[in-house]
Design an enzyme around this catalytic site. Structure first.
Site, mmCIF file in Angstrom:
data_model
loop_
_atom_site.group_PDB
_atom_site.id
_atom_site.type_symbol
_atom_site.label_atom_id
_atom_site.label_comp_id
_atom_site.label_asym_id
_atom_site.label_seq_id
_atom_site.Cartn_x
_atom_site.Cartn_y
_atom_site.Cartn_z
ATOM 1 N N ARG A 60 0.791 -1.092 0.042
ATOM 2 C CA ARG A 60 0.055 -0.033 -0.056
ATOM 3 C C ARG A 60 0.855 1.153 0.010
ATOM 4 O O ARG A 60 0.699 2.352 -0.689
ATOM 5 C CB ARG A 60 -1.050 -0.149 1.208
ATOM 6 C CG ARG A 60 -1.832 1.285 1.282
ATOM 7 C CD ARG A 60 -2.844 0.978 2.094
ATOM 8 N NE ARG A 60 -4.058 2.280 2.082
ATOM 9 C CZ ARG A 60 -4.050 2.941 3.169
ATOM 10 N NH1 ARG A 60 -3.330 2.880 4.176
ATOM 11 N NH2 ARG A 60 -4.526 4.073 2.836
ATOM 12 N N HIS A 64 0.883 4.273 -2.924
ATOM 13 C CA HIS A 64 0.685 5.665 -2.541
ATOM 14 C C HIS A 64 1.976 6.389 -3.128
ATOM 15 O O HIS A 64 1.698 7.828 -3.414
ATOM 16 C CB HIS A 64 0.455 5.758 -1.100
ATOM 17 C CG HIS A 64 -1.046 5.321 -0.512
ATOM 18 N ND1 HIS A 64 -1.662 6.406 0.492
ATOM 19 C CD2 HIS A 64 -1.841 4.594 -1.014
ATOM 20 C CE1 HIS A 64 -2.769 5.736 0.544
ATOM 21 N NE2 HIS A 64 -2.929 4.534 -0.048
ATOM 22 N N ASP A 65 2.954 5.938 -2.712
ATOM 23 C CA ASP A 65 4.072 6.812 -2.989
ATOM 24 C C ASP A 65 4.036 7.036 -4.456
ATOM 25 O O ASP A 65 4.091 8.196 -5.218
ATOM 26 C CB ASP A 65 5.432 5.935 -2.857
ATOM 27 C CG ASP A 65 6.746 6.804 -3.140
ATOM 28 O OD1 ASP A 65 6.555 7.766 -2.904
ATOM 29 O OD2 ASP A 65 7.823 6.188 -3.370
ATOM 30 N N GLY A 70 4.574 10.216 -8.618
ATOM 31 C CA GLY A 70 5.536 9.137 -8.959
ATOM 32 C C GLY A 70 6.099 8.510 -7.940
ATOM 33 O O GLY A 70 6.272 8.899 -6.702
ATOM 34 N N SER A 74 8.577 9.973 -1.899
ATOM 35 C CA SER A 74 7.947 11.121 -1.128
ATOM 36 C C SER A 74 7.176 10.600 -0.018
ATOM 37 O O SER A 74 7.103 11.451 1.121
ATOM 38 C CB SER A 74 7.258 11.924 -2.052
ATOM 39 O OG SER A 74 6.271 11.177 -2.736
ATOM 40 N N ASN A 92 -3.352 9.169 10.764
ATOM 41 C CA ASN A 92 -2.114 8.429 11.209
ATOM 42 C C ASN A 92 -2.066 7.040 11.108
ATOM 43 O O ASN A 92 -1.272 6.310 10.728
ATOM 44 C CB ASN A 92 -1.846 8.711 12.586
ATOM 45 C CG ASN A 92 -0.871 9.651 12.934
ATOM 46 O OD1 ASN A 92 -0.435 10.343 11.904
ATOM 47 N ND2 ASN A 92 -0.698 10.357 14.272
ATOM 48 N N PRO A 162 -7.393 7.762 -4.460
ATOM 49 C CA PRO A 162 -8.852 7.342 -4.556
ATOM 50 C C PRO A 162 -9.379 7.033 -3.214
ATOM 51 O O PRO A 162 -8.688 6.445 -2.385
ATOM 52 C CB PRO A 162 -8.675 6.100 -5.417
ATOM 53 C CG PRO A 162 -7.446 5.442 -5.320
ATOM 54 C CD PRO A 162 -6.518 6.824 -5.058
ATOM 55 N N HIS A 192 -6.144 -5.827 -2.715
ATOM 56 C CA HIS A 192 -6.998 -5.939 -1.722
ATOM 57 C C HIS A 192 -7.358 -7.497 -1.108
ATOM 58 O O HIS A 192 -8.054 -7.664 -0.239
ATOM 59 C CB HIS A 192 -8.213 -5.191 -1.654
ATOM 60 C CG HIS A 192 -8.043 -3.776 -1.811
ATOM 61 N ND1 HIS A 192 -8.983 -2.787 -1.819
ATOM 62 C CD2 HIS A 192 -7.004 -2.864 -1.560
ATOM 63 C CE1 HIS A 192 -8.494 -1.532 -1.939
ATOM 64 N NE2 HIS A 192 -7.317 -1.364 -1.617
ATOM 65 N N ASP A 253 -3.880 -14.008 -3.487
ATOM 66 C CA ASP A 253 -4.591 -14.791 -4.490
ATOM 67 C C ASP A 253 -5.737 -14.240 -5.279
ATOM 68 O O ASP A 253 -5.697 -12.890 -4.853
ATOM 69 C CB ASP A 253 -5.010 -16.373 -3.778
ATOM 70 C CG ASP A 253 -6.197 -15.731 -2.551
ATOM 71 O OD1 ASP A 253 -6.524 -14.636 -2.557
ATOM 72 O OD2 ASP A 253 -6.065 -16.761 -1.570
HETATM 73 C C1 HEM Z 1 -9.483 1.439 -6.405
HETATM 74 C C2 HEM Z 1 -9.158 2.564 -5.429
HETATM 75 C C3 HEM Z 1 -8.636 2.030 -4.257
HETATM 76 C C4 HEM Z 1 -9.297 2.654 -3.104
HETATM 77 C C5 HEM Z 1 -10.382 3.768 -2.763
HETATM 78 C C6 HEM Z 1 -8.227 2.274 -1.950
HETATM 79 C C7 HEM Z 1 -8.719 2.406 -0.603
HETATM 80 C C8 HEM Z 1 -8.166 1.678 0.416
HETATM 81 C C9 HEM Z 1 -8.309 1.883 1.912
HETATM 82 C C10 HEM Z 1 -9.534 2.839 2.198
HETATM 83 C C11 HEM Z 1 -7.569 1.020 2.703
HETATM 84 C C12 HEM Z 1 -7.736 0.944 4.121
HETATM 85 C C13 HEM Z 1 -6.738 1.993 4.854
HETATM 86 C C14 HEM Z 1 -6.894 1.613 6.391
HETATM 87 O O1 HEM Z 1 -7.999 1.662 6.826
HETATM 88 O O2 HEM Z 1 -5.812 1.433 7.018
HETATM 89 C C15 HEM Z 1 -6.741 0.279 1.746
HETATM 90 C C16 HEM Z 1 -5.940 -0.591 2.118
HETATM 91 C C17 HEM Z 1 -5.158 -1.256 1.230
HETATM 92 N N1 HEM Z 1 -4.928 -0.889 -0.074
HETATM 93 FE FE1 HEM Z 1 -6.316 -0.009 -1.371
HETATM 94 N N2 HEM Z 1 -7.376 1.235 -2.342
HETATM 95 C C18 HEM Z 1 -7.566 1.259 -3.712
HETATM 96 C C19 HEM Z 1 -6.478 0.617 -4.807
HETATM 97 C C20 HEM Z 1 -5.382 -0.172 -4.359
HETATM 98 C C21 HEM Z 1 -4.495 -0.593 -5.266
HETATM 99 C C22 HEM Z 1 -4.251 -0.158 -6.402
HETATM 100 C C23 HEM Z 1 -3.582 -1.069 -4.177
HETATM 101 C C24 HEM Z 1 -2.242 -1.703 -4.512
HETATM 102 C C25 HEM Z 1 -1.630 -1.982 -5.789
HETATM 103 C C26 HEM Z 1 -3.863 -1.101 -3.064
HETATM 104 C C27 HEM Z 1 -3.310 -1.786 -1.938
HETATM 105 C C28 HEM Z 1 -3.956 -1.973 -0.585
HETATM 106 C C29 HEM Z 1 -3.297 -2.653 0.400
HETATM 107 C C30 HEM Z 1 -2.192 -3.772 0.135
HETATM 108 C C31 HEM Z 1 -4.184 -2.332 1.723
HETATM 109 C C32 HEM Z 1 -4.073 -2.897 3.043
HETATM 110 C C33 HEM Z 1 -3.055 -1.860 3.731
HETATM 111 C C34 HEM Z 1 -2.633 -2.731 5.173
HETATM 112 O O3 HEM Z 1 -3.194 -3.735 5.509
HETATM 113 O O4 HEM Z 1 -2.073 -2.149 6.076
HETATM 114 N N3 HEM Z 1 -5.316 -0.570 -2.764
HETATM 115 N N4 HEM Z 1 -7.101 0.611 0.290
HETATM 116 C C1 LIG Z 2 -0.476 10.954 15.001
HETATM 117 O O1 LIG Z 2 0.714 10.257 15.605
HETATM 118 C C2 LIG Z 2 1.534 11.096 16.404
HETATM 119 C C3 LIG Z 2 2.794 10.551 17.007
HETATM 120 O O2 LIG Z 2 2.449 9.112 17.108
HETATM 121 C C4 LIG Z 2 0.550 11.710 17.439
HETATM 122 O O3 LIG Z 2 1.403 12.624 18.411
HETATM 123 C C5 LIG Z 2 -0.574 12.337 17.078
HETATM 124 O O4 LIG Z 2 -1.622 12.518 17.998
HETATM 125 C C6 LIG Z 2 -1.356 11.244 15.892
HETATM 126 N N1 LIG Z 2 -2.451 12.164 15.343
HETATM 127 C C7 LIG Z 2 -3.481 11.443 15.176
HETATM 128 C C8 LIG Z 2 -4.433 12.274 14.389
HETATM 129 O O5 LIG Z 2 -3.879 10.316 15.434
#
Ligand code: HEM
Ligand SMILES: *[C@@H]1O[C@H](CO)[C@@H](O)[C@H](O)[C@H]1NC(C)=O
Ligand SMILES: *[C@@H]1O[C@H](CO)[C@@H](O)[C@H](O)[C@H]1NC(C)=O
Ligand SMILES: *[C@@H]1O[C@H](CO)[C@@H](O)[C@H](O)[C@H]1NC(C)=O
Ligand SMILES: *[C@@H]1O[C@H](CO)[C@@H](O)[C@H](O)[C@H]1NC(C)=O
Length: 329
Positions: A60, A64-65, A70, A74, A92, A162, A192, A253
């Site tokens: 993820r 995002h990067d 690009g 960053s 955060n 997105p 996902h 998968d």
């Molecule tokens: C179609 C548009 C997309 C939307 C709206 C979207 C949105 C999100 C959101 C809201 C989360 C959860 C964040 C959180 O609550 O921590 C998430 C998780 C994730 N997204 Fe997406 N995403 C999209 C496309 C993608 C793409 C293209 C990738 C990678 C190629 C990706 C990879 C991931 C991964 C791996 C997670 C899990 C992160 C974790 O477990 O820490 N997403 N995404």
């Molecule tokens: C984000 O993380 C920092 C350091 O861990 C913390 O001080 C701050 O309150 C957090 N902000 C939010 C919105 O959770």
């Protein structure tokens, strides 16, 4: 023209050619850091075994990067008194620590092995690829030579990413603006199949959904019930989260697509892809054929991974991944 003029002309062209962005190569560090792949593999393996959320976190982070200016590292920059960096655009909680940590560990190891050689952007790209492969996904080539960027702003991330509540048309536009087709978008979002999401991102589907229904009727009812229970305290405890893929949460998968067909998609944007005429054919294709998904994902993520990369003097190799080499104001 004199030979001297020809030489000048040649130099001008040569300069243009070498400053172009398409000169990443597979063996960029072959001479300068031959142990690179081995070191990254060691670091990511240790980290993934210690913390099974690392693969999703890193993938993820990489996505995002690349989406914001690009793939230039960053996203790894920390905010300071003068600048709110890209990584702090979201809540955060949202960009998980495991992803940052795996990059930091790899960078620390590589600075001992070959100081000031390997960019953070390349480390992130390699770590994401190796982790995808480690949890069952496809192997794909990662061309190298990205430089780390000079800009990291939260405001740019807000506009570029997105969101699950956006209409599908808007999400499609965000991908298309980066040269990615609808099919590539569907394949990439197969990411996902691993990882998790905080309740706040899908709670609107669970409670007070409409006058007719408490929860989004496109959700499989038992699944909706389970999620309502899981997220019941999410306002008090914002860390509450659910697996993106309820069936095989830690395996890369094609289950994500099979889930969508059954109403087991977690995000509104996920579920929309299984219904919308523009995306449904690809959801059905990848649900029925994992090989087709893996090939499409590999090709699409390779495309993402060279998007707007910086080379030459357009970037630097950071000493540490969370700070620019010179202080920015
Ligand atoms: C179609 C548009 C997309 C939307 C709206 C979207 C949105 C999100 C959101 C809201 C989360 C959860 C964040 C959180 O609550 O921590 C998430 C998780 C994730 N997204 Fe997406 N995403 C999209 C496309 C993608 C793409 C293209 C990738 C990678 C190629 C990706 C990879 C991931 C991964 C791996 C997670 C899990 C992160 C974790 O477990 O820490 N997403 N995404
Ligand atoms: C984000 O993380 C920092 C350091 O861990 C913390 O001080 C701050 O309150 C957090 N902000 C939010 C919105 O959770
Ligand atoms: C749902 O709506 C009811 C009545 O409007 C309200 O009392 C309740 O707090 C709402 N629940 C949630 C989770 O928003
Ligand atoms: C929510 O909070 C209540 C009261 O503290 C507790 O009994 C319940 O187990 C919590 N639910 C979850 C899913 O953590
Ligand atoms: C699955 O997709 C692969 C790659 O596109 C293709 O070669 C194969 O024939 C497909 N299998 C089936 C059963 O359709």
């Amino acid at each position: 023209m004199t030979p001297f003029h020809l030489l000048l002309l040649f130099l001008v062209f040569f300069n243009i050619a070498t400053s172009s962005e398409s000169k990443l190569t597979l063996d960029y560090y072959k001479k300068t850091c031959p142990g690179l792949q081995q070191t990254i593999r060691q670091v990511i393996t240790d980290k993934q075994i210690a913390s099974s959320t690392t693969a999703a976190a890193t993938l993820r982070l990489f996505f995002h990067d690349c989406m914001v200016n690009g793939c230039d590292g960053s996203i790894l920059i920390s905010s300071n008194a003068f600048n709110t960096a890209e990584r702090d655009a979201d809540i955060n909680l949202s960009l998980p620590g495991d992803g940052f940590e795996v990059v930091t560990r790899a960078k620390t190891a590589l600075e001992l092995e070959c100081p000031d050689i390997v960019s953070c952007a390349d480390i992130l790209a390699l770590a994401a690829r190796d982790l995808v492969t480690m949890v069952g996904g496809p192997y794909y080539d990662v061309r190298l030579g990205r430089k780390d960027g000079f800009v990291s702003k939260a405001s740019e991330a807000e506009a570029a990413m997105p969101k699950p509540t956006m209409p599908l048309s808007q999400i499609i536009k965000i991908f298309e603006a980066r040269g990615l087709s609808v099919q590539e978008m569907v394949a990439l979002t197969g990411a996902h199949t691993i990882g998790f999401t905080h309740c706040k991102e899908f709670s609107h589907r669970l409670y007070n959904f409409s006058k007719k229904s408490d929860y989004d009727p496109t959700l499989y009812p038992k699944y909706a019930e389970g999620l309502r229970k899981l997220c019941e305290n999410y306002t008090k405890d914002p860390t509450m989260s659910a697996f993106n893929d309820v069936m095989t949460p830690n395996k890369f998968d094609n289950m994500y697509y099979k889930n969508l067909q059954k109403g087991l998609g977690l995000l509104a944007s996920d579920q929309a892809m299984a219904v919308d005429g523009r995306t449904k054919p690809y959801v059905d294709l990848y649900a029925g054929n994992q090989t087709a998904f893996f090939q499409a994902f590999a090709r699409a993520i390779e495309k993402v991974s060279v998007y707007q990369v910086k080379t030459g003097r357009k970037g630097e190799v950071r000493h540490r991944c969370d700070a620019f080499n010179s202080l920015q104001t």
